[in-house]
Design an enzyme around this catalytic site. Structure first.
Site, PDB file in Angstrom:
ATOM      1  N   GLY A  57     100.328  27.937  61.256  1.00 32.72           N
ATOM      2  CA  GLY A  57      98.987  27.514  61.664  1.00 32.72           C
ATOM      3  C   GLY A  57      97.963  28.640  61.595  1.00 32.72           C
ATOM      4  N   LYS A 104      81.286  37.617  58.321  1.00 34.03           N
ATOM      5  CA  LYS A 104      81.356  38.474  59.513  1.00 34.03           C
ATOM      6  C   LYS A 104      80.761  39.855  59.214  1.00 34.03           C
ATOM      7  CE  LYS A 104      85.355  35.979  61.245  1.00 34.03           C
ATOM      8  NZ  LYS A 104      86.817  35.879  61.180  1.00 34.03           N
TER       9      LYS A 104
END
Ligand SMILES: NC(=O)c1ccc[n+]([C@@H]2O[C@H](COP(=O)([O-])OP(=O)(O)OC[C@H]3O[C@@H](n4cnc5c(N)ncnc54)[C@H](OP(=O)(O)O)[C@@H]3O)[C@@H](O)[C@H]2O)c1
Length: 429
Positions: A188, A206
């Protein structure tokens, strides 16, 4: 009776649901600390039928996010939908309604930041975004507030947990990129479509946000030079190890003679560098200030609960400002600074060349480097016959010369392949 500030959530996915649970579970502590209660009164989702497992009455949910923004029973909006639209329109509508906004949306800020900050300023409301970079790691507020008086020289970090997990597995287990990616997906850590992570788009957004804050400049994601990790091979990683380096995907923003360089690319860094110790899905950002020196902030860069701590911190600040007056730092984008194209940068590089195994090869290659005024720091040759290869590390040279040199090497008949060219950062091992 404690005053209540009412929160409207746009989105109740990984982050939104964790925010709703945290505001509920920590309600007493928060009220004790700031003298205000924060209560989730409305939540927008796409699919009303899905069970959310959050301590909020079913009647609070809507599938029309505009209702949350417009609702008189909402004082502060948390945008946790992601993507550009409808997020941008909803955030602008919240400002027009005089409501502060907290967001975790790096893509939105790295694309429309200037417009959003201008609108927040015009409407005299907060736009807070601690969760947009580094998930649970406090980065934005330290840069904007604690370091407000400092001159930042460089910000260099590992800001994407998926790629750091993959590179760690490749380094520690000798996995291929495909194997490590499959493992990250099974756990995940990586999306079914991993392009945004693997190709560095997430890290570039970012980097744009960090550069904007560190250098008071309106840097957008399109300004960021970007290379992902898809071309990094197990062989690159083992060559790096042999030289005393590890390979990391770095986001780097630096001030260069009044201009700004912002880039995301894989890089070899010395194995004793602080960022080399940042393993698996952890993130870290090394901030270098003129007077403070180096600071490193590290922790969980993603995940519902860690990210929710940053969102809740921002909600608390917005609530305080709403009730007690004042605005938070965050909208200062005062200076127009030139963003340097990568061609104007200089650096060290590591070349992996597959070569013919015969006399004169080294001399031909050394001549190509010399012709482009790129000096070689170290070289080793391995293998024989068709397996023969050279690993060369250069001294600092400008990007244009390095690119021209790589092109020249490709044209040499003794060079069968320029298998990789990886940047080397942060000094010697
Ligand atoms: N996950 C992390 O670790 C992390 C870390 C840092 C920052 N972030 C940022 O946080 C934001 C949210 O991420 P997430 O992981 O929580 O995403 P997510 O799990 O996909 O959740 C998104 C939520 O938004 C809702 N939504 C999407 N489009 C909508 C629309 N048009 N109208 C109403 N609701 C809508 C979805 O509704 P349904 O549930 O009905 O589909 C879902 O509840 C993103 O900007 C992301 O980049 C995430």
């Amino acid at each position: 009776m404690t005053d209540t500030v009412r929160v409207g959530l746009l989105g109740c996915g990984n982050v939104g649901a964790a925010v709703a649970r945290m505001l509920h579970d920590h309600a007493e502590d928060i009220a004790l600390r700031i003298g205000l209660r924060l209560e989730v009164t409305r939540i927008a989702v796409r699919d009303l039928a899905r069970d959310r497992d959050v301590p909020v009455p079913a009647g609070a949910f809507t599938d029309d996010p505009a209702q949350v923004v417009d609702d008189h029973a909402v004082d502060v909006v948390a945008e946790l939908i992601g993507g550009l639209e409808p997020a941008r329109t909803l955030v602008m509508a919240a400002f027009d309604a005089g409501k502060p906004v907290v967001t975790a949306n790096k893509e939105l800020l790295a694309t429309h930041g200037a417009e959003l900050f201008e609108a927040a300023h015009r409407c005299d409301v907060d736009l807070l975004y601690e969760a947009s970079v580094g998930g649970g790691i406090p980065l934005i507020r330290p840069l904007l507030e604690s370091l407000a008086g400092e001159r930042i020289v460089r910000v260099m970090g590992i800001v994407n947990g998926t790629t750091n997990y993959i590179l760690t597995r490749m380094t520690e287990d000798g996995s291929s990129l495909a194997e490590a990616l499959a493992e990250a997906q099974a756990l995940g850590y990586a999306e079914a479509d991993p392009t945004a992570d693997i190709e560095g788009f997430d890290a570039a957004a970012k980097a744009a946000i960090l550069a904007s804050i560190a250098f008071d400049a309106p840097v957008v994601v399109g300004d960021v030079y970007r290379e992902g990790i898809s071309a990094v091979s197990a062989e690159d990683i083992s060559n790096a190890r042999r030289l005393g380096y590890v390979v990391k995907l770095l986001a780097i923003a630096e001030s260069v003679d009044g201009a700004v360089s912002v880039r995301v690319h894989p890089a070899m860094i010395p194995s004793d560098h602080p960022l080399a110790a940042v393993r698996m899905s952890f993130n870290a950002v090394l901030i270098e200030g003129e007077r403070v020196g180096e600071l490193m902030l590290t922790g969980r860069g993603a995940g519902g609960d860690p990210t929710a701590t940053s969102v809740v911190g921002d909600l608390i600040e917005a609530a305080r400002n709403l009730r007690h007056g004042g605005r938070s730092a965050g909208a200062a984008r005062a200076r127009e600074r030139r963003v340097l194209p990568i061609e104007e940068m200089a650096g060290q590089h590591c070349f992996l060349l597959r070569v013919d195994d015969r006399p004169g090869v080294l001399a031909a290659i050394a001549t190509a480097f010399a012709e482009h005024r790129v000096s070689i720091k170290s070289v080793w040759q391995d293998g024989a016959g068709l397996e023969a290869h050279l690993v060369l590390v250069t001294h600092r040279a400008d990007e244009r010369s390095l690119r021209a040199c790589a092109e020249r090497l490709r044209g040499l008949d003794v060079v069968r392949e320029v298998a990789s060219v990886i940047r080397v950062e942060a000094g010697e091992p």
